[in-house]
Design a protein around this motif. Structure first.
Motif, short mmCIF file in Angstrom:
data_model
loop_
_atom_site.label_atom_id
_atom_site.label_comp_id
_atom_site.label_asym_id
_atom_site.label_seq_id
_atom_site.Cartn_x
_atom_site.Cartn_y
_atom_site.Cartn_z
N ILE A 1 36.24 -2.55 -3.10
CA ILE A 1 37.58 -2.55 -3.85
C ILE A 1 37.71 -4.09 -4.17
CG2 ILE A 1 40.02 -2.12 -3.59
CD1 ILE A 1 39.32 0.19 -1.59
N ARG A 2 38.10 -4.26 -5.46
CA ARG A 2 38.50 -5.65 -5.73
C ARG A 2 39.88 -5.97 -6.33
NH1 ARG A 2 34.19 -9.09 -5.42
NH2 ARG A 2 32.24 -7.77 -5.07
N THR A 3 40.43 -4.97 -6.62
CA THR A 3 41.92 -5.16 -7.34
C THR A 3 42.84 -4.30 -6.54
OG1 THR A 3 41.54 -3.61 -8.96
CG2 THR A 3 40.94 -5.90 -9.42
N PHE A 4 44.13 -4.60 -6.80
CA PHE A 4 45.09 -3.45 -6.04
C PHE A 4 45.02 -2.27 -6.92
CE2 PHE A 4 49.31 -1.63 -5.12
CZ PHE A 4 49.02 -1.56 -3.68
N ASN A 5 44.68 -2.25 -8.02
CA ASN A 5 44.34 -1.02 -8.93
C ASN A 5 43.17 -0.10 -8.26
OD1 ASN A 5 45.77 0.33 -10.96
ND2 ASN A 5 44.96 -0.92 -12.75
N GLU A 6 42.32 -0.76 -8.13
CA GLU A 6 41.03 -0.10 -7.64
C GLU A 6 41.45 0.36 -6.16
OE1 GLU A 6 37.46 -2.82 -9.87
OE2 GLU A 6 37.54 -2.46 -7.56
N TYR A 7 42.33 -0.26 -5.78
CA TYR A 7 42.64 0.20 -4.10
C TYR A 7 43.40 1.63 -4.24
CZ TYR A 7 45.97 1.58 -0.42
OH TYR A 7 46.76 1.99 0.70
N GLN A 8 44.35 1.57 -5.16
CA GLN A 8 45.20 2.74 -5.57
C GLN A 8 44.31 3.84 -5.92
OE1 GLN A 8 48.19 0.84 -8.10
NE2 GLN A 8 49.95 1.35 -6.82
N PRO B 1 46.32 -4.54 5.20
CA PRO B 1 46.22 -5.42 3.85
C PRO B 1 44.53 -5.41 3.41
CG PRO B 1 47.54 -6.63 5.26
CD PRO B 1 46.99 -5.66 6.17
N LEU B 2 44.35 -5.37 2.22
CA LEU B 2 42.84 -5.78 1.99
C LEU B 2 43.12 -7.18 1.56
CD1 LEU B 2 41.81 -2.59 -0.29
CD2 LEU B 2 41.73 -3.03 2.36
#
Ligand code: ATP
Ligand code: MG
Length: 631
Positions: free
Chosen positions: A3-10, A407-408
Motif C-alpha cells: 500500500i502506498r497512499t492513504f487512498n490505497e489503504y482505504q 498507522p502505516l
C-alpha cells in the motif's frame, strides 16, 4: 501487497471487508507454495475453529531464505550487534543464513527431532537463536522460545506443558555488565522435565557448565557432524509453526499456537506495510526474540520480505545510555522499533548521548508493548525522529500474530497516544459489559474483533477449551482482546489498557496472580495481594501487600522482604520482583472472599482521600491499618 497512499489503504480496507477471501488470497499468492490451497478460509468463533489456506503446502523457511538466494543471496539478512560494542558485529547474508539454518536443522534431525516434535529454545540474543528458530521450522519441529530472563521453574512449566523433546541453550548470556548462567538454570529446570532427551549447548560466555553424558551436547561439536544439505519439510498451511507462552494472568501461562501459512502471510504483510519497508532498509527491532515482537518483526516478517534485520544482544543502557543511538548510527538504521518503557528510561538521561550520534538514516519509528504516554511520544518524535519520521504506535498481542491497529508509516496521519486505524483485514468492534456493540465515534468499550485474520491464534497448546474460554466465550461470536479502547471523533483507536488485572512492568506483562502465587510460596507468608502503581520508568511498579504468620519486627521485616524478593526471582524471574512490600495483618475482602483491589490500588497510588464504598467489606477496619502503614 504493498500500500502506498492513504487512498490505497482505504481501497484495500474496503476490499478486505467486502471480500476477505479474495483479498487475502491475492496477498498469499505472492509467496512460494509447494501446492496451492483449495479453500482460503473456514471459520467459526464458537469452537473456535479457524483455518486459512486449507490444503496449501509450504515451508516458511523457503519463503524466508531459499527464495531470496537467487536474487539477493549476498545481501545481509541479519546483522548481529553484540552486548560489548568492542566485540565485532557479525553480518550473515541470506546465503550464509540459509547454510547455517540447514546445518543446524541437520543437527536437530541427527538428535532425533522429527516433524511435530516440540523444541524449547532458551538462548541469548545471538544469531544462533534465530538460526535455531528457523532450523526448527525447516524440519517442521515446533519451537517454543522461552525468554532468557525466566527462572528454572518458569522454564520447567513451559517445557512440561509442551512436552519438549530437546532444549537448545547456551552456556551463558551477556547482558550489560552481567553474565547470566543459562545452562545451569536449564539444569535446574530439567530436574522436573522427563520429556527432554537432549540439550544442545552453544558456547557464548565460556562459563564452566556441567555436561551430562548422553543428554548434553555442544552445538559446535554437533555442527562438525553434518552437511549443509537439508531440504525443507513440506508443511500444511495449518500445521503448527510455534508455541509462545504469554505471561499468564491466572498463574498458568497459556501456550499460544500459530500455524505456518496464515502466520507467514500476516507477519510479512504487516511488516511491509506498517513500516513501509523498502528494499535495502536496515530494520532494528529492539525486542527479545523470546517475545512475539521478536518472532514476527526480527525473524519471520523481515526475512519473508528479504529485509536486513538487526539482532542486538545487549541493553539500551550499556555501556552507556546512548547505545540505541550508537547502533542506529553505526549500522545506518532506517526503521527503529522499540517499546515505551525503553523510551521513558532513556528520556530520563537527557540529550547528550543522543546528540553526539548521527540519526539521519532513520525514516520510521515504531512503538509496541503498552500505551505510549504523550510525553514519551513527543520526546521520541522530537529528539530521535527530529520531527521528520512518522511514529507507528502498533497495537497487537501474542495471540494476534502481527500488528492489528497501527498507522502505516507516512501514509496514516498520526496522533500522539493513538494506534489510529485498523489494518486491512481487521474488523474491530467495541462492546459494553453485556457484549452489546457500542456504535459511532467518541465512545469507549471493550475491544473485540468480529472477523478472523490470517495471524489469529488457532488454539492454546494442549487445552483448546482454555482458548475458547479466554478469548471467545466472554462475548459469543467475537474474539475478545482483554483491552479497553477508545474510538475518537475521527474513528481513531486509542488503547486505554487492560480490562483485567495484569501488570505492565517495563513492557513485560505479568499477571498479579502469578506474582501473588510466587510470594505465597515463601515460608511464613499467609496471603498476599499485588497491584500496580504508576512508576516513572517502568510504567507500572509492583506493590505487594503481604500477610505473614508472625508480624516481623523492623529488622526482621527488612530481611524478610529481601527473602521474598529472592523467592519471586527464583519462581518467576527478576522482572516480577515487587518494588514495594507492605506487611499487613489483613486484606480488604468482600463477604464472598474476593480481594477489593480497587482499594489497594488507590492506597498504592497514594490516593487515600476517597476510597469509595467500603461497607461491603468483611472488616472495614483493616483499611485504616493498611492506610497507616502505606509506603
Ligand atoms: P497475558 O495475556 O498472559 O496477560 P500478554 O498480554 O502479557 O500476556 P502480549 O501479548 O505481549 O502479552 O501483550 C499484548 C498486550 O500489550 C495487549 O493486549 C495490550 O494490553 C498491550 N499493548 C501492546 N501494544 C500496545 C500498544 N501499541 N498500545 C497499547 N497497548 C499495547
Ligand atoms: Mg494478553
Amino acid at each position: 501487497m504493498r500500500i502506498r497512499t492513504f487512498n490505497e489503504y482505504q481501497e484495500a480496507y474496503k476490499h478486505s471487508v467486502e471480500d476477505p477471501e479474495s483479498f487475502w488470497a491475492e496477498i498469499a499468492q505472492e509467496f512460494q507454495w509447494r501446492k496451492p490451497w483449495t479453500k482460503t478460509l473456514q471459520w467459526n468463533f464458537d469452537e473456535p475453529n479457524v483455518k486459512w489456506f486449507t490444503g496449501g503446502k509450504l515451508n516458511i523457511t523457503e519463503n524466508c531464505l531459499d527464495r531470496h538466494l537467487l536474487t539477493q543471496g549476498d545481501q545481509p539478512a541479519i546483522i548481529w550487534e553484540p552486548n560489548d560494542p568492542n566485540e565485532a558485529s557479525i553480518t550473515l547474508t541470506y546465503r550464509m543464513l540459509h547454510d547455517q539454518v540447514c546445518r543446524f536443522a541437520n543437527v536437530l534431525k541427527r538428535n532425533g527431532v522429527v516433524k511435530g516434535d516440540r523444541v524449547c529454545i532458551y538462548m541469548p540474543m545471538v544469531p544462533e537463536l534465530a538460526i535455531a528458530v528457523l532450523a526448527c521450522a525447516r524440519i517442521g519441529a515446533v519451537h517454543s522460545v522461552v525468554f532468557g530472563g525466566f527462572s528454572a521453574q518458569s522454564i520447567a512449566d513451559r517445557i512440561n506443558d509442551a512436552q519438549c523433546k530437546v532444549v537448545v541453550t547456551a552456556d551463558g548470556a551477556y547482558r550489560g555488565n552481567k553474565e547470566i548462567p543459562l545452562k545451569s538454570t536449564v539444569d535446574d529446570a530439567l530436574i522436573g522435565c522427563p520429556s527432554v532427551r537432549k540439550v544442545i549447548v552453544l558456547t557464548r560466555t565460556r562459563t564452566p557448565v556441567s555436561m551430562l553424558k548422553g543428554r548434553d551436547i555442544w552445538w559446535e561439536q554437533e555442527l562438525k557432524q553434518v552437511t549443509a544439505d537439508c531440504p525443507a519439510e513440506e508443511m500444511d498451511a495449518e500445521d503448527m509453526l510455534f508455541i509462545l507462552y504469554t505471561s499468564g494472568s491466572t498463574g498458568k501461562p497459556k501456550g499460544v499456537v500459530h500455524t505456518c501459512g496464515g502466520y507467514m502471510v500476516y507477519a510479512a504483510y504487516t511488516f511491509q506495510n506498517v513500516f513501509q519497508y523498502e528494499p535495502g532498509d536496515i530494520h532494528f527491532c529492539t525486542a527479545d526474540i523470546g517475545w512475539i515482537t521478536g518472532h514476527s518483526y526480527i525473524v519471520y516478517g523481515p526475512l519473508a520480505c528479504g529485509a536486513t534485520s538487526i539482532i542486538f544482544e545487549g541493553t539500551p543502557t550499556y555501556p552507556d545510555y546512548g547505545r540505541f543511538w550508537d547502533i542506529t548510527d553505526k549500522h545506518k538504521v532506517n526503521i527503529l522499533y522499540t517499546a515505551p518503557t525503553a523510551i521513558r528510561s532513556l528520556m530520563g538521561f537527557g540529550l547528550d548521548k543522543v546528540e553526539n550520534h548521527d540519526l539521519s538514516s532513520l525514516r520510521v519509528l515504531g512503538s509496541v508493548g503498552e500505551p505510549i504516554n504523550e510525553e514519551a511520544w513527543h520526546w521520541y518524535d522530537d529528539h530521535i525522529g527530529k520531527n521528520r519520521c512518522p511514529i507507528v504506535d502498533t497495537w497487537w498481542q501474542t495471540e494476534t500474530g502481527g500488528i492489528l491497529i497501527s498507522p502505516l508509516a507516512s501514509i496514516t496521519k498520526t496522533k500522539p497516544t493513538y494506534a489510529t486505524l485498523p489494518l486491512p483485514g481487521i474488523q474491530p468492534i467495541l462492546v459494553d459489559e453485556n457484549g452489546k456493540e457500542i456504535e459511532g465515534n467518541g465512545v469507549s468499550g471493550n475491544l473485540c474483533m468480529k472477523f478472523p485474520w490470517p495471524g489469529i491464534l488457532r488454539t492454546t497448546y494442549g487445552d483448546h477449551e482454555r482458548c475458547r474460554q479466554t478469548y471467545f466465550a466472554t462475548y459469543p461470536g467475537l474474539y475478545f482482546t482483554g483491552d479497553g479502547c477508545l474510538r475518537d471523533e475521527d474513528g481513531y483507536y486509542r488503547i486505554t489498557g487492560r480490562v483485567d488485572d495484569v501488570l505492565n512492568v517495563s513492557g513485560h506483562r505479568i499477571g498479579t496472580a502469578e506474582v501473588e502465587n510466587a510470594i505465597n510460596m515463601h515460608t511464613g507468608v499467609v496471603e498476599s495481594a499485588v497491584v500496580g502503581y504508576p512508576h516513572d520508568i517502568k510504567g507500572q511498579g509492583i506493590y505487594a501487600y503481604v500477610i505473614t504468620d508472625q508480624q516481623p519486627s523492623d529488622h526482621d521485616a527488612d530481611l524478610t522482604k529481601r527473602d521474598i524478593l529472592a523467592t519471586v526471582t527464583r519462581v518467576i524471574g527478576p522482572i516480577a520482583k515487587p518494588d514495594k512490600i507492605q506487611f499487613v495483618t489483613g486484606l480488604p475482602k468482600t463477604r464472598s472472599g474476593k480481594i477489593m483491589r480497587r482499594i489497594l490500588r488507590k492506597i498504592a497510588e497514594g490516593d487515600t482521600s476517597n476510597l469509595g464504598d467500603t461497607t461491603t467489606l468483611l472488616d472495614p477496619a483493616v483499611v485504616d491499618e493498611i492506610k497507616e502503614g502505606a509506603l
